[in-house]
Design a protein around this motif. Structure first.
Motif, mmCIF file in Angstrom:
data_model
loop_
_atom_site.group_PDB
_atom_site.id
_atom_site.type_symbol
_atom_site.label_atom_id
_atom_site.label_comp_id
_atom_site.label_asym_id
_atom_site.label_seq_id
_atom_site.Cartn_x
_atom_site.Cartn_y
_atom_site.Cartn_z
ATOM 1 N N ASP A 188 -8.389 20.527 6.476
ATOM 2 C CA ASP A 188 -9.385 19.882 5.616
ATOM 3 C C ASP A 188 -9.291 18.374 5.799
ATOM 4 O O ASP A 188 -8.369 17.864 6.442
ATOM 5 N N THR A 189 -10.254 17.659 5.263
ATOM 6 C CA THR A 189 -10.302 16.208 5.419
ATOM 7 C C THR A 189 -9.972 15.561 4.087
ATOM 8 O O THR A 189 -10.790 15.595 3.157
ATOM 9 N N PRO A 190 -8.774 14.973 3.949
ATOM 10 C CA PRO A 190 -8.414 14.331 2.680
ATOM 11 C C PRO A 190 -9.247 13.081 2.461
ATOM 12 O O PRO A 190 -9.502 12.312 3.385
ATOM 13 N N GLU A 191 -9.667 12.888 1.236
ATOM 14 C CA GLU A 191 -10.432 11.687 0.907
ATOM 15 C C GLU A 191 -9.539 10.718 0.126
ATOM 16 O O GLU A 191 -9.008 9.777 0.653
ATOM 17 N N ALA A 192 -9.372 10.966 -1.177
ATOM 18 C CA ALA A 192 -8.568 10.063 -2.002
ATOM 19 C C ALA A 192 -7.080 10.299 -1.830
ATOM 20 O O ALA A 192 -6.269 9.451 -2.184
ATOM 21 N N ASP A 193 -6.711 11.464 -1.262
ATOM 22 C CA ASP A 193 -5.316 11.859 -1.222
ATOM 23 C C ASP A 193 -4.689 11.618 0.147
ATOM 24 O O ASP A 193 -3.901 12.425 0.627
ATOM 25 N N LYS A 194 -4.997 10.501 0.764
ATOM 26 C CA LYS A 194 -4.412 10.183 2.058
ATOM 27 C C LYS A 194 -2.958 9.761 1.886
ATOM 28 O O LYS A 194 -2.609 9.097 0.909
ATOM 29 N N PRO A 195 -2.088 10.132 2.834
ATOM 30 C CA PRO A 195 -0.719 9.597 2.794
ATOM 31 C C PRO A 195 -0.744 8.071 2.830
ATOM 32 O O PRO A 195 -1.653 7.461 3.410
ATOM 33 N N ALA A 196 0.253 7.453 2.221
ATOM 34 C CA ALA A 196 0.272 5.994 2.079
ATOM 35 C C ALA A 196 0.160 5.279 3.420
ATOM 36 O O ALA A 196 -0.494 4.231 3.519
ATOM 37 N N ILE A 197 0.754 5.832 4.466
ATOM 38 C CA ILE A 197 0.737 5.160 5.758
ATOM 39 C C ILE A 197 -0.678 5.044 6.320
ATOM 40 O O ILE A 197 -0.983 4.127 7.085
ATOM 41 N N PHE A 198 -1.573 5.967 5.920
ATOM 42 C CA PHE A 198 -2.954 5.925 6.403
ATOM 43 C C PHE A 198 -3.912 5.266 5.403
ATOM 44 O O PHE A 198 -5.124 5.295 5.603
ATOM 45 N N GLN A 199 -3.386 4.686 4.351
ATOM 46 C CA GLN A 199 -4.220 3.958 3.388
ATOM 47 C C GLN A 199 -4.367 2.485 3.739
ATOM 48 O O GLN A 199 -5.106 1.760 3.084
ATOM 49 N N ASP A 200 -3.677 2.053 4.766
ATOM 50 C CA ASP A 200 -3.785 0.659 5.201
ATOM 51 C C ASP A 200 -5.204 0.372 5.679
ATOM 52 O O ASP A 200 -5.811 1.194 6.379
ATOM 53 N N PRO A 201 -5.774 -0.774 5.313
ATOM 54 C CA PRO A 201 -7.152 -1.100 5.741
ATOM 55 C C PRO A 201 -7.329 -1.118 7.254
ATOM 56 O O PRO A 201 -8.445 -0.942 7.749
ATOM 57 N N ALA A 202 -6.238 -1.307 7.985
ATOM 58 C CA ALA A 202 -6.350 -1.353 9.448
ATOM 59 C C ALA A 202 -6.602 0.024 10.049
ATOM 60 O O ALA A 202 -7.032 0.119 11.211
ATOM 61 N N PHE A 203 -6.375 1.087 9.274
ATOM 62 C CA PHE A 203 -6.622 2.431 9.799
ATOM 63 C C PHE A 203 -8.099 2.773 9.617
ATOM 64 O O PHE A 203 -8.604 2.837 8.505
ATOM 65 N N ARG A 204 -8.778 3.023 10.716
ATOM 66 C CA ARG A 204 -10.207 3.348 10.671
ATOM 67 C C ARG A 204 -10.521 4.608 11.470
ATOM 68 O O ARG A 204 -11.670 4.863 11.810
ATOM 69 N N GLY A 205 -9.525 5.400 11.758
ATOM 70 C CA GLY A 205 -9.740 6.587 12.554
ATOM 71 C C GLY A 205 -10.076 7.801 11.703
ATOM 72 O O GLY A 205 -10.437 7.704 10.533
ATOM 73 N N SER A 206 -9.950 8.961 12.307
ATOM 74 C CA SER A 206 -10.189 10.237 11.634
ATOM 75 C C SER A 206 -8.846 10.823 11.191
ATOM 76 O O SER A 206 -7.839 10.670 11.878
#
Length: 382
Positions: free
Chosen positions: A125-143
């Motif tokens: 599934d595709t997490p929306e609000a529940d992303k791991p902290a490491i992928f919450q950085d604004p520099a992450f723009r991938g899938s």
């Protein structure tokens, strides 16, 4: 001399052998497991602890035989963690309730549609609000995709599967010798008679089959894994995917005994790394991590590599087997789980080859050595 009469003697104390012994013990079989060194110390503690559900085998946009064969394994392991499965893993430690898959850019339309298809419903599934902290950085723009695949602390699984009094530290073919249907411990007052002998010794199974006169060839597929010990606060449990049908890198996070974290890096980094020296492999891993996770600063990380072989039944072209392997030859069953997650499936195969239990429960005579659980590989090397 003490003689133990067993239903099943298991040689090899990794996760596969331990899972099998616990399952047989629960069903009333008289069993003994023999391990030459430490429980899990050869291959199991070198695992990343991911209980795969097969998604990484579907990166070509279709469900392969390997993906289908392993699909039920996360559910089997999750049941065991609740104490409701084939074995009781309630004492084991879960590092993450999901593994993830990320891409540094947008995925192709075909793969995106496949991940959203009915075929992978319940697996991805595709997490929306529940992303791991490491992928919450604004520099992450991938899938980013969340996989229904847990990650476990392997040493804690080994401890949960330990059966005191029913596991012997001895080296089959060295101080435990087979002759005329009996195993004799040469430096102890013990003989073992077993109705069935099951080999779950990983890479060591090759020498055992030769000693027992069995013609079941093995293959080795090498890896050079990479470890980075650091104080970066956010863990990661994820495959990075690109255009290839294999993950570019698979990274899991593990606790070190000094309180720091260790990133353990596999995937294509580890597979291609067998051609590099340790120094070259570390430099390559640093470059890959820097490109895939450019917002992450590991600071003064301490790096190390580990060369290890995946031991499997021989395949044409030395390709990866799709399933766990168990083959009966007379009273011996030769096994390779091929993946940590498939230990549960391997036990199914072995149980189907065994007669009903007929022996009495056994306990080792006092004074005989029992194997300890192996230290995590990063605590040994870093």
């Amino acid at each position: 001399m003490t003689t133990l009469d067993l239903d099943v003697l298991i040689i090899g104390g990794g996760i596969a052998g331990l899972w099998l012994q616990n399952r047989l013990h629960n069903q009333g079989y008289a069993t003994l497991l023999v391990e030459a060194d430490t429980l899990g110390g050869k291959q199991s503690v070198c695992s990343q602890g991911i209980i795969h559900g097969g998604t990484k085998y579907a990166l070509n946009g279709m469900l392969t035989q390997a993906a289908n064969a392993i699909a039920a394994m996360p559910g089997r392991w999750q049941a065991a963690l609740r104490g409701e499965g084939d074995v009781d893993l309630r004492a084991a430690r879960q590092l993450s309730d999901a593994h993830y898959m990320w891409s540094s850019g947008s995925l192709g339309g075909k793969l995106t549609s496949f991940f959203a298809s009915k075929a992978l419903r319940g697996r991805v599934d595709t997490p929306e609000a529940d992303k791991p902290a490491i992928f919450q950085d604004p520099a992450f723009r991938g899938s980013l995709y969340r996989l229904n695949e847990i990650v476990l602390d392997v040493p804690s699984v080994l401890r949960a599967l330990r059966l005191p009094g029913r596991q012997l530290r001895a080296r089959a073919g060295d101080n435990l010798i087979f002759s005329d249907g009996v195993w004799t411990l040469t430096d102890g007052d013990l003989q073992i008679r077993a109705r069935r002998t099951v080999l779950t010794a990983g890479e060591g199974t090759e020498a055992l089959t030769r000693q027992l006169g069995l013609d079941i060839p093995m293959q080795r597929r090498p890896l050079q894994m990479v470890m980075a010990k650091h104080r970066y606060p956010h863990p990661i449990y994820a495959h990075c995917i690109g255009a290839s049908s294999k993950p570019l890198a698979t990274i899991t996070t593990h606790p070190h005994q000094d309180g720091s974290q260790v990133w353990y890096i596999g995937g294509e980094v580890a597979e291609s790394g067998v051609e590099r020296s340790s120094t070259e492999q570390i430099a390559h891993a640093k470059e890959v991590v820097g490109k895939l996770l450019p917002w992450v600063d590991l600071g003064e990380a301490e790096w190390a590599t580990l060369s290890i072989n995946r031991a499997e039944p021989r395949q044409s072209g030395l390709v990866r087997p799709d399933t766990a392997y168990a083959q009966a030859v007379g009273d011996t069953i030769v096994c390779w789980p091929t993946k940590l997650a498939l230990s549960a499936d391997l036990s199914d195969q072995v149980l189907a080859m065994l007669p009903a239990p007929g022996g009495d429960a056994i306990t080792l005579p006092a004074g005989l050595p029992e194997p300890d659980v192996s230290l995590p590989i990063w605590d040994q090397l870093l």
